[in-house]
Motif scaffolding. Structure first.
Motif, PDB file in Angstrom:
ATOM      1  N   TYR A 107      59.500  62.812  56.719  1.00 25.62           N
ATOM      2  CA  TYR A 107      59.843  61.552  57.770  1.00 25.62           C
ATOM      3  C   TYR A 107      61.026  61.971  57.791  1.00 25.62           C
ATOM      4  O   TYR A 107      62.153  62.093  58.793  1.00 25.62           O
ATOM      5  CB  TYR A 107      59.218  60.539  57.385  1.00 25.62           C
ATOM      6  N   TYR A 108      61.860  62.383  56.436  1.00 28.92           N
ATOM      7  CA  TYR A 108      63.159  62.395  56.157  1.00 28.92           C
ATOM      8  C   TYR A 108      63.879  63.504  57.276  1.00 28.92           C
ATOM      9  O   TYR A 108      64.609  63.591  57.633  1.00 28.92           O
ATOM     10  CB  TYR A 108      63.235  61.999  54.938  1.00 28.92           C
ATOM     11  N   PRO A 128      63.280  58.852  49.073  1.00 30.81           N
ATOM     12  CA  PRO A 128      62.684  60.018  49.286  1.00 30.81           C
ATOM     13  C   PRO A 128      61.798  59.933  48.054  1.00 30.81           C
ATOM     14  O   PRO A 128      62.111  60.138  46.672  1.00 30.81           O
ATOM     15  CB  PRO A 128      63.762  61.485  49.194  1.00 30.81           C
ATOM     16  N   ASN A 181      56.560  60.820  51.137  1.00 26.63           N
ATOM     17  CA  ASN A 181      57.634  60.071  52.271  1.00 26.63           C
ATOM     18  C   ASN A 181      58.740  61.009  53.087  1.00 26.63           C
ATOM     19  O   ASN A 181      58.937  60.997  54.066  1.00 26.63           O
ATOM     20  CB  ASN A 181      57.946  59.009  52.939  1.00 26.63           C
ATOM     21  N   ALA A 182      59.002  61.953  52.344  1.00 26.74           N
ATOM     22  CA  ALA A 182      60.228  62.447  52.464  1.00 26.74           C
ATOM     23  C   ALA A 182      60.230  63.734  53.817  1.00 26.74           C
ATOM     24  O   ALA A 182      61.252  64.213  54.145  1.00 26.74           O
ATOM     25  CB  ALA A 182      60.511  63.968  51.344  1.00 26.74           C
ATOM     26  N   ALA A 227      63.055  63.561  60.970  1.00 24.26           N
ATOM     27  CA  ALA A 227      63.217  62.222  61.430  1.00 24.26           C
ATOM     28  C   ALA A 227      64.559  63.053  62.848  1.00 24.26           C
ATOM     29  O   ALA A 227      64.019  62.651  63.540  1.00 24.26           O
ATOM     30  CB  ALA A 227      64.233  61.402  61.022  1.00 24.26           C
TER      31      ALA A 227
END
Lengths: 280, 305, 426
Positions: B29-30, B22, B26-27, B33
């Protein structure tokens, strides 16, 4: 609290406001009063004239019948369990998603968000058959998760949390990153604790929705020991023999927890809704 | 497996791990998700399936592709058109009344001098949380022509009884009354939240200018409340267009379809007449109408998002 | 399919095994009698309760069969069945279905119910003919008839007396209207409850009396036929004469019956239970007689309601399910309990010779009401509900509201209705 002088509004205005509000309260509350009172009467008394507005003597009898017919304890537990677990999960997932939509830039963000918002407009009757099909394929029929998981996909929660998260200062997040916080710790340790009102609002809203949810649990639950309150109450709505006293007691019992939840969280609820709506 | 590939694997793995760790890039997306997976599985997929269904006809256990037949039929279906008309009727009359009422109540509850605010808030909010079974039963008892409490009161005052659930006009009125009872408090709470967000300084500045309460309301409160009123208007519009409960339990859509709502007819079509394809087509027409109306409201109110 | 599997696997790893477990559902293996088997039954209120009795009795001779009766609301049964049949999963083994719903299910889902022609053959003649005919499609019988709902006229003895109306003199509907006028004049109460805006039960009873229905024998709508005009015309006349109490819901009907607002109710036998349960204080004040006929000596028999017990084709233990359904519907002791305790009037005719059917009812002024209902039951003409019943009913109710509440012309309204129905069921 009171910054302005209390005598600012004229005494006449004050009286008027009280009168209007009290009339409003009476109108709002009267159907509930009728419901509570009816739960202490027999079916015959409820249907006779003039309407019964006093407290009757059949409460214990109604309770016994209700318990014999639907097993109130188990049904109450099912409802409570499903509503509580659902509330926790959906509040967590919605705030994570809301955070992402509010504070991150990533590919597809706008499309995702548009999809989420668009689903608010779909009438859910039309989704029942395909969803039921899936529950069968997953082997989830007559389980708690069949009631819980598909309904987690809830656009309103995401929207509300995103609106609230927008006002969280970016500088704080940046500072935390510099201090070496990971992305998840920032979210859980720094952002979420400031979101209490919003979380409270969402919790009430979601608890309420799941507690009263009827059509979907009806379709996926199959045995009496799994029924939630609204479904169990619906079984009392038989063909030619309806015991109104029993049903009224059942609905009274079904209403109380929501009243309590709202009483506890109402301050947060109002602040949380505020965060969601103001920046709409 | 290819040996060359295996040789490269450790290197690839490390860079891959770095990539998926992370980080601010890109976090997002976490966080998104889990809910997106749920959305795709339990929303998007069924929506696609029901959309396909809207081009099919179900008979004798089989689905048959019929092109746009369902949609074409829909615009010749006088019950559907009547239901649409009813929905607009509710929309035009009920939503403005309810929001105005909610606004008045919110302003009153927001008064500085008012005591027991918590009580008032709860009292007005309660109707929104009623279980459907209770709501149905109590309102039928209240609105019954001969035994209902409302007519009982009316006759006590020497007024004529009203045929609440059977008149063409009165049945619509009953539904509007019931909806207003149920949802005014809910909107009131949202509006109240907005009112509490308007800072005291603005009002104080206004007081210095010598504006009275009414002027203050129109000059300060209303403009500042616009986004929240818009929020209430849009959610109420969607709610009204998806109206089902009141039509289903109070009037059964009658008399002579005077009160049937699109969602009620949709339910009948799918679950009573078992025309799944037709019901699906109906719901997508409803979706389009909702989308268009919401858009108009945005433009009209000048909302930017 | 692939996409769905992929997504669901991503969602919850643990559930992947469930795909394997839902393999073939349609195998018709029935476990040998000595292995424990479980069957599930869906039904509503009193019917469900009486099926629990049937299950107890059945287990006495079949200790290895476990029967779970799931009770739910009537509409809830249909909603769940519809969704279940649409995906052919999640269905019960045995389910109760009302007469008017059967044809819709079987036409939309031809594989829905098990063919029980062979199982019922030995008992076929013992059931009411009207019930068997409703369950027959292309010469095959798809279920066991359960309760019959012969109609009769329930009337308030005291109100009739006060108005000087003699029940035995009411032979035709014209007599009934005259009596009604007297009742309204003398007591200020109404003669008959009709939900002119929400339900057309009385219209269907009248059509049934006249030996017809919405549809003729071939399933063609005949809503502007002479008989239909007669039936709807009678309703309109009663309404225009001010004899009708318009009950908008079931609760208001019960309230009106209880409070003496209506002098008579033309309903199915199940109303006996409603009256006895909800208004015990009216003991001795109610009587029951045959419905009036359209002309002297004409048919007075009709029905309103009634249900059946079906076995689903999806059942894994079809043979046992059929055996249980047959037992529940033909075992005398079970049927008697269902009748006495839960008021489900049997369509299994051998029961009519039991002594209870000859006993006077204390509640209903010592009349032999059960004998009367049994006599009526045998004369009920069959009804062709067809698969378009539900949709047509909605339109009929609208037409009824038009002719009564809005005072529209009878012939024009019924012609329009006929056209509307023809168009929709094309």
């Amino acid at each position: 609290m009171l910054k302005r002088k209390p005598n600012e509004a004229g005494i006449l205005t004050q009286i008027l406001v009280y009168i209007v509000l009290i009339i409003g309260v009476v109108i709002s509350f009267f159907p509930f009063y009728l419901m509570f009172v009816s739960s202490t009467h027999t079916s015959g008394e409820i249907l006779s004239l003039p309407p019964k507005l006093n407290i009757g003597s059949n409460l214990i009898n109604n309770f016994k019948k209700l318990n014999d017919d639907i097993g109130i304890l188990r049904v109450f537990f099912n409802s409570l369990f499903i509503a509580v677990v659902y509330t926790i999960l959906t509040v967590l997932l919605s705030s994570m998603a809301g955070y992402a939509f509010a504070k991150f830039n990533f590919k597809g963000k706008k499309i995702f968000f548009a999809i989420v918002l668009a689903t608010i407009m779909i009438p859910n009757q039309v989704l029942l058959v395909p969803l039921f099909d899936m529950m069968n394929k997953f082997g989830w029929i007559n389980t708690y998760k069949a009631v819980l998981i598909p309904t987690l996909a809830n656009a309103f929660g995401i929207f509300l949390m995103r609106q609230n998260m927008l006002s969280f200062p970016d500088s704080v997040i940046e500072a935390a990153r510099i201090d070496g916080y990971g992305e998840f710790s920032i979210f859980f340790k720094i952002v979420l604790p400031t979101m209490r009102p919003a979380l409270g609002a969402l919790a009430i809203y979601m608890f309420m929705n799941q507690w009263n949810n009827f059509m979907w649990p009806l379709i996926v639950l199959r045995t009496k020991n799994m029924y939630t309150l609204p479904i169990a109450l619906s079984t009392l709505n038989g063909m030619s023999r309806i015991d109104y006293g029993e049903i009224m007691l059942g609905t009274t019992i079904a209403t109380l927890p929501i009243m309590i939840v709202f009483l506890i969280f109402q301050k947060q609820f109002i602040k949380g809704v505020l965060g969601g709506a103001v920046k709409g | 497996m290819n040996t060359q590939l295996q040789l490269h694997k450790p290197v690839q793995k490390r860079s891959f791990l770095d990539k998926i760790k992370p980080n601010p890039k890109n976090a997002g997306y976490y966080f998104i998700a889990p809910i997106m997976v749920l959305f795709c599985v339990f929303m998007v997929y069924p929506i696609i399936r029901s959309f396909i269904l809207s081009f099919q006809k179900f008979d004798a256990g089989h689905y048959k592709f019929v092109g746009f037949d369902n949609y074409i039929l829909l615009f010749k279906d006088d019950i559907f058109l009547q239901a649409l008309k009813n929905n607009f009727w509710y929309l035009i009359i009920q939503v403005p009344i309810m929001i105005l009422l909610a606004l008045i109540l919110a302003v009153m509850i927001n008064s500085q001098f008012l005591k027991y605010k918590g009580f008032f808030r709860m009292a007005f909010f309660m109707p929104a949380v009623t279980a459907l079974v209770a709501y149905a039963l109590v309102f039928r008892l209240l609105l019954n022509t001969d035994f209902g409490f409302i007519n009982f009161i009316l006759s006590k005052f020497g007024l004529p009884r009203v045929d609440w659930l059977n008149g063409e006009f009165t049945s619509k009125l009953s539904i509007i009354i019931a909806m207003t009872w149920r949802w005014t408090g809910y909107n009131m709470i949202i509006l109240l939240a907005g009112l509490q967000g308007i800072s005291e300084e603005i009002y104080e500045a206004c007081d210095i200018d010598g504006a009275n309460a009414v002027q203050r309301f129109f000059k300060v409160t209303l403009p500042l409340m616009k986004p929240i009123i818009l929020f209430c208007a849009i959610t109420s519009t969607i709610g009204t267009l998806q109206l089902f409960d009141e039509s289903f339990i109070l009037t059964k859509g009658g008399p002579d379809n005077a009160t049937i709502s699109v969602a009620h007819y949709l339910y009948n079509t799918g679950f009573r007449f078992m025309k799944f394809g037709y019901a699906a087509a109906m719901s997508y027409v409803l979706v389009i109408i909702i989308a268009v109306l919401s858009l108009i409201q945005f433009k009209f109110a000048g909302g930017d998002e | 399919m692939k996409l769905k599997k992929f997504l669901s696997a991503a969602l919850v790893v643990a559930m992947t095994f469930s795909f394997a477990s839902c393999g073939k559902k349609n195998q018709q293996t029935s476990a040998p009698a000595n292995q424990p088997t479980k069957i599930t039954v869906w039904s509503w209120s009193t019917a469900a309760k009486s099926l629990k009795v049937a299950a107890e009795n059945y287990k006495k001779n079949h200790p290895n069969v476990e029967i779970e009766v799931v009770e739910m609301g009537t509409n809830d049964v249909y909603d769940k069945l519809t969704v279940g049949f649409a995906s052919n999963e999640g269905l019960p083994d045995v389910v109760s279905i009302e007469d008017d719903h059967f044809k819709s299910f079987i036409s939309k889902f031809p594989q829905a119910f098990a063919d029980v022609t062979d199982a019922i053959s030995s008992e076929k003649g013992n059931f009411l003919n009207s019930k068997i005919e409703n369950l027959t499609v292309d010469g095959k019988i798809y279920g066991f008839p359960w309760d019959a709902a012969p109609s009769a006229m329930f009337y308030r003895i005291d109100i009739f007396e006060k108005a000087g109306v003699k029940p035995e003199e009411i032979k035709t509907w014209d007599d009934y209207i005259e009596a009604g006028k007297k009742v309204v004049k003398a007591t200020g109460q109404k003669m008959i409850p009709i939900s002119v805006g929400t339900d057309d039960g009385i219209y269907r009873e009248l059509l049934n009396q006249l030996g017809t229905f919405y549809f003729d024998k071939d399933g063609k709508p005949v809503l502007n036929s002479e008989a239909s005009l007669k039936a709807m015309g009678l309703i309109k006349k009663m309404y225009d004469e001010g004899l009708v109490y318009n009950n908008d819901s079931w609760d208001s009907l019960i309230t009106a019956t209880k409070n003496g607002t209506i002098a008579s109710v033309p309903f199915g036998v199940w109303y006996v239970g409603s009256i006895m349960d909800q208004m015990p204080e009216l003991k001795g004040k109610w009587g029951i007689m045959r419905m009036p006929a359209f002309e002297k000596g004409g048919n007075t028999a009709a029905c309103l309601g009634g249900s059946n017990l079906m076995v689903t084709n999806a059942s894994k233990n079809k043979d046992i399910a059929i055996d249980f359904a047959k037992f529940a519907m033909t075992d005398k002791e079970t049927q008697l309990t269902m009748f006495k305790q839960y008021g489900l009037f049997p369509s299994y005719t051998p029961l009519y010779s039991e002594s209870v059917f000859d006993e006077p009812s204390e509640f209903f002024a010592n009349q032999k009401i059960w004998k009367l209902f049994a006599d009526v039951a045998k004369e009920i003409p069959p009804i062709n509900f067809t698969n378009h019943f539900a949709e047509t009913k909605e339109l009929v109710v609208n037409a009824m509201a038009k002719t009564t509440l809005k005072g529209a012309d009878l012939k024009t309204t019924m012609d329009e209705l006929q056209k509307q129905v023809e168009e929709r069921i094309k």
